[in-house]
Design a protein around this motif. Structure first.
Motif, PDB file in Angstrom:
ATOM      1  N   ASP A  25       1.375  -1.571  -0.067  1.00  0.00           N
ATOM      2  CA  ASP A  25      -0.339   0.373   0.335  1.00  0.00           C
ATOM      3  C   ASP A  25       0.889   1.045  -0.193  1.00  0.00           C
ATOM      4  OD1 ASP A  25      -2.053  -1.289  -0.017  1.00  0.00           O
ATOM      5  OD2 ASP A  25      -2.575  -1.398   2.050  1.00  0.00           O
ATOM      6  N   LEU A  26       2.001   0.894   0.729  1.00  0.00           N
ATOM      7  CA  LEU A  26       3.295   2.444   1.669  1.00  0.00           C
ATOM      8  C   LEU A  26       3.174   2.748  -0.758  1.00  0.00           C
ATOM      9  CD1 LEU A  26       4.509   1.850   3.998  1.00  0.00           C
ATOM     10  CD2 LEU A  26       3.184   3.675   3.807  1.00  0.00           C
ATOM     11  N   ARG A  27       3.541   1.585  -0.663  1.00  0.00           N
ATOM     12  CA  ARG A  27       4.616   1.927  -2.421  1.00  0.00           C
ATOM     13  C   ARG A  27       3.514   2.609  -3.832  1.00  0.00           C
ATOM     14  NH1 ARG A  27       7.135  -3.163  -1.196  1.00  0.00           N
ATOM     15  NH2 ARG A  27       5.790  -4.001  -1.935  1.00  0.00           N
ATOM     16  N   ALA A  28       2.252   1.717  -3.195  1.00  0.00           N
ATOM     17  CA  ALA A  28       1.349   2.266  -4.137  1.00  0.00           C
ATOM     18  C   ALA A  28       0.892   3.610  -3.627  1.00  0.00           C
ATOM     19  CB  ALA A  28      -0.183   1.480  -4.025  1.00  0.00           C
ATOM     20  N   LEU A  29       1.157   3.975  -2.906  1.00  0.00           N
ATOM     21  CA  LEU A  29       0.711   5.310  -2.685  1.00  0.00           C
ATOM     22  C   LEU A  29       2.516   6.601  -2.623  1.00  0.00           C
ATOM     23  CD1 LEU A  29      -1.274   5.031   0.669  1.00  0.00           C
ATOM     24  CD2 LEU A  29      -2.228   5.771  -1.357  1.00  0.00           C
ATOM     25  N   SER A  30       3.321   6.181  -2.762  1.00  0.00           N
ATOM     26  CA  SER A  30       4.506   7.038  -2.960  1.00  0.00           C
ATOM     27  C   SER A  30       4.571   7.517  -3.915  1.00  0.00           C
ATOM     28  CB  SER A  30       6.021   5.974  -2.706  1.00  0.00           C
ATOM     29  OG  SER A  30       5.760   5.408  -1.102  1.00  0.00           O
ATOM     30  N   PRO A  31       4.224   7.036  -5.614  1.00  0.00           N
ATOM     31  CA  PRO A  31       4.569   8.133  -6.582  1.00  0.00           C
ATOM     32  C   PRO A  31       3.569   8.824  -7.180  1.00  0.00           C
ATOM     33  CG  PRO A  31       4.257   5.211  -7.175  1.00  0.00           C
ATOM     34  CD  PRO A  31       4.065   6.264  -5.713  1.00  0.00           C
ATOM     35  N   ALA A  32       2.773   9.033  -6.763  1.00  0.00           N
ATOM     36  CA  ALA A  32       1.986  10.197  -6.264  1.00  0.00           C
ATOM     37  C   ALA A  32       2.187  11.808  -5.068  1.00  0.00           C
ATOM     38  CB  ALA A  32       0.794  10.128  -6.130  1.00  0.00           C
ATOM     39  N   TYR A 632      -3.294  16.146   2.845  1.00  0.00           N
ATOM     40  CA  TYR A 632      -3.561  15.458   3.356  1.00  0.00           C
ATOM     41  C   TYR A 632      -5.297  14.320   3.145  1.00  0.00           C
ATOM     42  CZ  TYR A 632      -0.751  17.548   6.702  1.00  0.00           C
ATOM     43  OH  TYR A 632       0.507  18.010   7.340  1.00  0.00           O
ATOM     44  N   LEU A 633      -6.190  14.909   2.309  1.00  0.00           N
ATOM     45  CA  LEU A 633      -7.111  14.574   1.771  1.00  0.00           C
ATOM     46  C   LEU A 633      -7.660  14.001   0.585  1.00  0.00           C
ATOM     47  CD1 LEU A 633      -9.949  16.986   3.371  1.00  0.00           C
ATOM     48  CD2 LEU A 633      -9.024  14.683   4.741  1.00  0.00           C
ATOM     49  N   LEU A 634      -6.334  14.106  -0.367  1.00  0.00           N
ATOM     50  CA  LEU A 634      -6.284  13.359  -1.393  1.00  0.00           C
ATOM     51  C   LEU A 634      -5.602  11.766  -1.454  1.00  0.00           C
ATOM     52  CD1 LEU A 634      -5.945  16.413  -3.810  1.00  0.00           C
ATOM     53  CD2 LEU A 634      -8.072  15.370  -3.353  1.00  0.00           C
ATOM     54  N   ILE A 635      -6.718  11.240  -2.323  1.00  0.00           N
ATOM     55  CA  ILE A 635      -5.918   9.434  -2.603  1.00  0.00           C
ATOM     56  C   ILE A 635      -5.489   9.893  -4.139  1.00  0.00           C
ATOM     57  CG2 ILE A 635      -6.046   7.283  -2.352  1.00  0.00           C
ATOM     58  CD1 ILE A 635      -5.186   9.221  -0.008  1.00  0.00           C
ATOM     59  N   ALA A 636      -4.843   9.529  -4.913  1.00  0.00           N
ATOM     60  CA  ALA A 636      -4.543   8.997  -6.169  1.00  0.00           C
ATOM     61  C   ALA A 636      -5.294   7.844  -6.566  1.00  0.00           C
ATOM     62  CB  ALA A 636      -3.364   9.160  -6.599  1.00  0.00           C
ATOM     63  N   GLU A 637      -6.026   7.410  -7.530  1.00  0.00           N
ATOM     64  CA  GLU A 637      -6.624   6.509  -8.383  1.00  0.00           C
ATOM     65  C   GLU A 637      -6.101   5.339  -7.942  1.00  0.00           C
ATOM     66  OE1 GLU A 637      -9.797   5.812  -8.650  1.00  0.00           O
ATOM     67  OE2 GLU A 637     -10.825   7.525  -9.127  1.00  0.00           O
ATOM     68  N   SER A 638      -4.257   5.266  -7.864  1.00  0.00           N
ATOM     69  CA  SER A 638      -3.582   3.563  -7.933  1.00  0.00           C
ATOM     70  C   SER A 638      -3.917   3.141  -6.996  1.00  0.00           C
ATOM     71  CB  SER A 638      -2.465   4.453  -8.663  1.00  0.00           C
ATOM     72  OG  SER A 638      -1.659   5.495  -7.365  1.00  0.00           O
ATOM     73  N   ARG A 797      -3.995  14.016 -12.579  1.00  0.00           N
ATOM     74  CA  ARG A 797      -4.124  15.681 -11.630  1.00  0.00           C
ATOM     75  C   ARG A 797      -4.253  15.500 -10.292  1.00  0.00           C
ATOM     76  NH1 ARG A 797     -10.442  16.417 -12.598  1.00  0.00           N
ATOM     77  NH2 ARG A 797      -9.555  18.633 -12.010  1.00  0.00           N
ATOM     78  N   PHE A 798      -3.517  14.430  -9.431  1.00  0.00           N
ATOM     79  CA  PHE A 798      -2.597  14.539  -8.478  1.00  0.00           C
ATOM     80  C   PHE A 798      -1.831  15.562  -8.073  1.00  0.00           C
ATOM     81  CE2 PHE A 798      -0.491  13.769  -4.385  1.00  0.00           C
ATOM     82  CZ  PHE A 798      -1.950  12.605  -3.212  1.00  0.00           C
ATOM     83  N   ARG A 799      -2.270  16.747  -7.308  1.00  0.00           N
ATOM     84  CA  ARG A 799      -1.219  17.760  -7.635  1.00  0.00           C
ATOM     85  C   ARG A 799      -2.155  18.814  -5.749  1.00  0.00           C
ATOM     86  NH1 ARG A 799      -0.133  16.565 -11.390  1.00  0.00           N
ATOM     87  NH2 ARG A 799       0.229  18.021 -13.312  1.00  0.00           N
ATOM     88  N   SER A 800      -0.773  19.586  -5.205  1.00  0.00           N
ATOM     89  CA  SER A 800      -0.871  20.401  -3.946  1.00  0.00           C
ATOM     90  C   SER A 800      -2.432  21.341  -3.958  1.00  0.00           C
ATOM     91  CB  SER A 800       0.511  21.336  -3.877  1.00  0.00           C
ATOM     92  OG  SER A 800       0.201  22.103  -2.458  1.00  0.00           O
ATOM     93  N   PRO A 801      -2.718  20.859  -2.270  1.00  0.00           N
ATOM     94  CA  PRO A 801      -3.388  21.752  -2.574  1.00  0.00           C
ATOM     95  C   PRO A 801      -3.394  23.493  -2.996  1.00  0.00           C
ATOM     96  CG  PRO A 801      -3.296  20.235  -0.804  1.00  0.00           C
ATOM     97  CD  PRO A 801      -2.221  20.695  -1.480  1.00  0.00           C
ATOM     98  N   LEU A 802      -2.725  24.094  -2.975  1.00  0.00           N
ATOM     99  CA  LEU A 802      -1.612  24.977  -3.384  1.00  0.00           C
ATOM    100  C   LEU A 802      -2.793  25.359  -5.192  1.00  0.00           C
ATOM    101  CD1 LEU A 802       1.095  25.581  -1.512  1.00  0.00           C
ATOM    102  CD2 LEU A 802      -0.780  26.500  -0.876  1.00  0.00           C
ATOM    103  N   VAL A 803      -3.032  24.315  -5.270  1.00  0.00           N
ATOM    104  CA  VAL A 803      -3.114  24.248  -6.989  1.00  0.00           C
ATOM    105  C   VAL A 803      -4.217  23.753  -7.251  1.00  0.00           C
ATOM    106  CG1 VAL A 803      -2.675  23.414  -9.429  1.00  0.00           C
ATOM    107  CG2 VAL A 803      -0.516  24.163  -7.728  1.00  0.00           C
TER     108      VAL A 803
END
Length: 807
Positions: A25-32, A632-638, A797-803
């Motif tokens: 799970d950690l490897r799946a979340l890391s690229p984004a 903190y609340l965004l999760i990439a589809e991957s 589309r995974f970006r920082s909240p500032l964007v």
């Protein structure tokens, strides 16, 4: 403008498959998550936090707008040990007065403690901010006003706990000291300066007057002493005169009676003298007395000669008695030796008598044996024929037997004689023993007799010596008697001559005695004298009574004069030669009370005192600002099928490293500013632990509340500014902030850093760290339970909240 990402509909299949695990799970979340660092995000962040300082200043100033107006709520320890003092006859108790003033107009919220040690312990524990102690000698030293010692108002504060409170304590103590100094100095100088000159002059005049009185009293005492002596002498003389007057009156009366008797006696004397002259012996009557005196003198001479011969014989008798005493002593010694040897002789005779008896018994036995031997020989002769011997043998045998018989008979006779001799010897020895016993008795009697003889010889010698001595004395007395008789003879001759002269003088006296007319005139004068002396005695008695009363008054006057003199001497000695000067000096009187300040958890300056407060707030701000950078609340589809634990750990990992780096930079920056830490290791550990705790809390708020969680984190920043007690004691804030103070994590972070930096809150560091750990664990639990706020977005589309303004 980029459109916000809409939350994806719930996906029933969005559950971790059996093949996935935490690492997968950690490897799946890391690229984004790593892709966020490719975009510039800083300008938008600056605009977002633009108004945060304004809110901070407004809330901060509002919480501490008028802290001095609420000093009455500041808990301060007060210890009053002052026992008071008495100065110049007046009672003072500054401690009691000061406590009463605090009660009426309290500058702070004073908490009474029984001892100074208990109050200081309370300061170190953080229960109160400082302690004021009035020691036991406070009034005594303050009232004295000496520059060498002062009434010490002790201030004990913990600057690390609250630098502001320590300054308030110093201000309060200084104000108290100033007020007391002003009051004491003003009263003391006004009173003393107004009366000192008059008192000095009054004492000088009083001492001069006392000196004059002292001199006068001494002169008076001397005069009254002389008056007392004169009065006593007068009274004594008057008493003697009174007694003499009475005796004179009595003597005059006695003289009058005596003169009457004298005249009568003179008449009888005249008659008697004439009769005595007629009866006085003459030469013829006195001659036999002279002859007897001569015979008595001759007899005394003969007696002295006989006593001389008797003395010579007594001397010879004493010499013979001495020789007899010596012989008696020798005889006594010989009798003693004889008496000592006779018991041994008696003992030997007894032993010899026993031997003689044994000899007699042996002789008797020998006689019996000899008799039996003769009988045996006779039998041998009678039986020889039966032996069958020839004549020669028989003849020889009968010859030997005869010889043997003769010897046996002789033996019988000898043994009989021996037995008889032994009996005679025993009898003789018995007689000898009896004689020896009689001799011993006689020797004892002889010893007693010789002892008596010796005693008698000694007595004879003593008596002879006494007799010789007495005869010598008798001889001397006889000589004296001879001389006395000679003197008696001479005296009798003188007596006879004198008697003859008296007889002649009696005739002359008889013709010279006064006539009866002269005696009558003498009796009349004596009677007149007796009457006048009685009047004189009455007058002298009146003078004696007056003199006695005068002596009594003079004695009383003398006692009073002595008391007056002693009292004036005492008064003069009690009046000082110079009046007492004002104790101390103006400098000492103007600073009778000084503040003695002791510190625990010392702080170098105001900046160092505020360091824990701003460090904790900066760490909270740093954690809050991460919400504008990290989604903190965004999760990439991957990563849709990843588990909650992996998502929380992945969202926390990078910000955790980020805030730890912030904490280390903050500690380094504080160190470079010159703030020295008492426990540097604990300071680093506390800053890192606080940052991680704050980060978990901010993460939990975002996962629980979504975008509102970020807003709440900002609100908590503002609230904790006022409620943490970092700049001012929380007791100076409103009740709401005082209630929040106990529950917000920044409070524990600030207090723990104060211990690490200054040593404040002694023994409480572990409590603060455990409370922060509890907040961290609760935040982690909330984050793991918050599943509904996740938002999914395509990986590209995974970006920082500032964007994206989502995150």
């Amino acid at each position: 403008m980029t459109q916000p990402v809409q939350p994806a509909p719930p996906d029933p299949s969005a559950r971790p498959s059996a093949r996935t695990g935490l690492l997968a799970d950690l490897r799946a979340l890391s690229p984004a998550e790593r892709g966020l660092w490719r975009l510039p995000l800083m300008w938008a962040a600056a605009l977002a936090i633009l108004f945060i300082p304004v809110i901070y200043v407004a809330v901060y100033l509002g919480s501490v707008w008028d802290p001095y107006g609420k000093l009455s709520a500041l808990p301060v320890a007060l210890v009053n040990l002052d026992g008071g003092t008495v100065y110049r006859g007046k009672q003072y108790n500054l401690g009691k007065d000061l406590v009463q003033t605090f009660h009426e107009n309290p500058p702070a919220k004073f908490v009474r403690y029984p001892t100074e040690a208990a109050a200081q312990n309370a300061v170190r524990r953080g229960e109160v901010y400082f302690a004021l102690t009035l020691p036991a000698d406070f009034s005594r030293k303050a009232i004295a006003g000496s520059s060498s010692e002062h009434g010490l108002l002790r201030l004990y504060s913990a600057e690390g706990t609250s630098y502001f409170a320590s300054r308030v304590g110093s201000s309060i103590a200084t104000a108290i000291a100033g007020s007391l100094n002003e009051r004491l100095g003003t009263n003391r100088w006004d009173t003393v300066q107004a009366s000192l000159a008059q008192v000095q002059q009054g004492f000088a005049d009083l001492r001069a007057g006392a000196a004059k009185l002292q001199n006068g009293a001494a002169t008076l005492a001397t005069g009254t002493g002389k008056l007392r002596v004169g009065a006593e002498t007068l009274a004594s003389g008057a008493a003697k005169a009174s007694s003499g007057g009475a005796q004179l009156s009595q003597g005059a009366r006695n003289l009058s009676g005596g003169v009457g008797k004298l005249t009568a006696g003179v008449a009888r004397l005249s008659s008697g003298v004439r009769q005595l002259n007629a009866q006085a012996p003459g030469q013829a009557q006195l001659q036999p007395l002279l002859t007897g005196a001569a015979s008595l003198r001759q007899g005394g001479t003969d007696l002295a000669g006989g006593l001389g011969k008797l003395s010579a014989g007594a001397a010879s008798l004493a010499s013979g008695a001495k020789t007899l005493s010596t012989g008696a002593a020798q005889a006594d010694a010989g009798a003693g030796s004889l008496a000592a040897q006779l018991p041994a002789l008696a003992t030997g005779l007894t032993q010899l008598q026993g031997g003689a008896q044994s000899l007699g018994k042996g002789a008797a036995d020998l006689n019996g044996g000899a008799t039996r031997l003769g009988a045996g020989i006779a039998q041998l002769g009678g039986q020889s024929a039966q032996l069958g011997l020839n004549a020669t043998q028989l003849s020889a045998l009968q010859g030997g037997a005869g010889t043997l018989k003769t010897g046996a008979d002789a033996l019988v006779m000898g043994s009989a004689q021996l037995r008889s001799g032994a009996g005679t010897l025993v009898q003789g020895l018995g007689t000898a023993q009896a004689g020896a016993q009689k001799a011993a008795t006689g020797a004892e009697q002889l010893g007693n007799g010789t002892a008596q003889l010796r005693t008698g010889a000694v007595r004879l010698q003593s008596g002879a010596a006494t007799l010789a001595q007495n005869t010598a004395q008798a001889q001397a007395g006889a000589a004296n008697l001879s001389r006395g008789t000679s003197s008696l003879e001479t005296g009798l001759k003188t007596l006879v001559a004198g008697n003859l002269k008296i007889k002649s003088a009696l005739g002359t006296i008889s013709g010279s005695l006064p006539a009866q007319n002269d005696l009558d005139t003498l009796a009349g004068g004596a009677s007149t004298l007796a009457k006048s002396s009685g009047d004189l005695a009455n007058g002298v008695q009146s003078v004696s009574a007056g003199a006695a009363r005068l002596a009594t008054g003079a004695a009383d006057a003398d006692v009073g004069a002595i008391k007056l003199r002693d009292g004036l001497n005492t008064l003069y000695s009690k009046i000082p030669a110079s009046t007492e000067q004002l104790g101390g000096d103006p400098a000492g009187l103007s600073a009778s009370v000084q503040v003695v300040t002791e510190h625990t958890a010392s702080v170098a300056n105001n900046g160092a005192a505020f360091a824990p407060y701003f460090m904790a707030l900066s760490l909270w701000v740093g954690c809050t600002l991460t919400t504008f950078i990290f989604p903190y609340l965004l999760i990439a589809e991957s990563g849709r099928r990843t588990g909650q634990l992996a998502r929380v750990l992945r969202k926390f990992a990078v910000p955790a490293v980020y805030v730890v780096a912030q904490a280390l930079l903050v500690v380094l920056g504080v160190h470079l500013l010159g703030v020295k830490a008492l426990h540097p290791g604990l300071l680093v550990f506390t800053a890192v632990a606080a940052s991680l705790t704050f980060m978990l809390l901010v993460l939990a708020l975002n996962l629980l509340l979504g975008a509102a969680g970020r807003l709440l984190a900002l609100v908590l920043l503002v609230i904790q500014l006022a409620a943490s007690g970092g700049s001012y004691p929380v007791e100076l804030s409103s009740p709401f902030f005082r209630w929040l103070h106990t529950y917000i994590p920044v409070t524990d972070a600030i207090n723990a850093m104060r211990y690490a930096l200054f040593g404040s809150y002694e023994g409480q560091y572990g409590v603060f760290m455990l409370r922060m750990l509890a907040v961290a664990l609760v935040s982690l639990a909330v984050a793991l339970l918050s599943r509904r706020r996740w938002q999914y977005i395509a990986d590209e589309r995974f970006r920082s909240p500032l964007v994206l303004d989502v995150g």
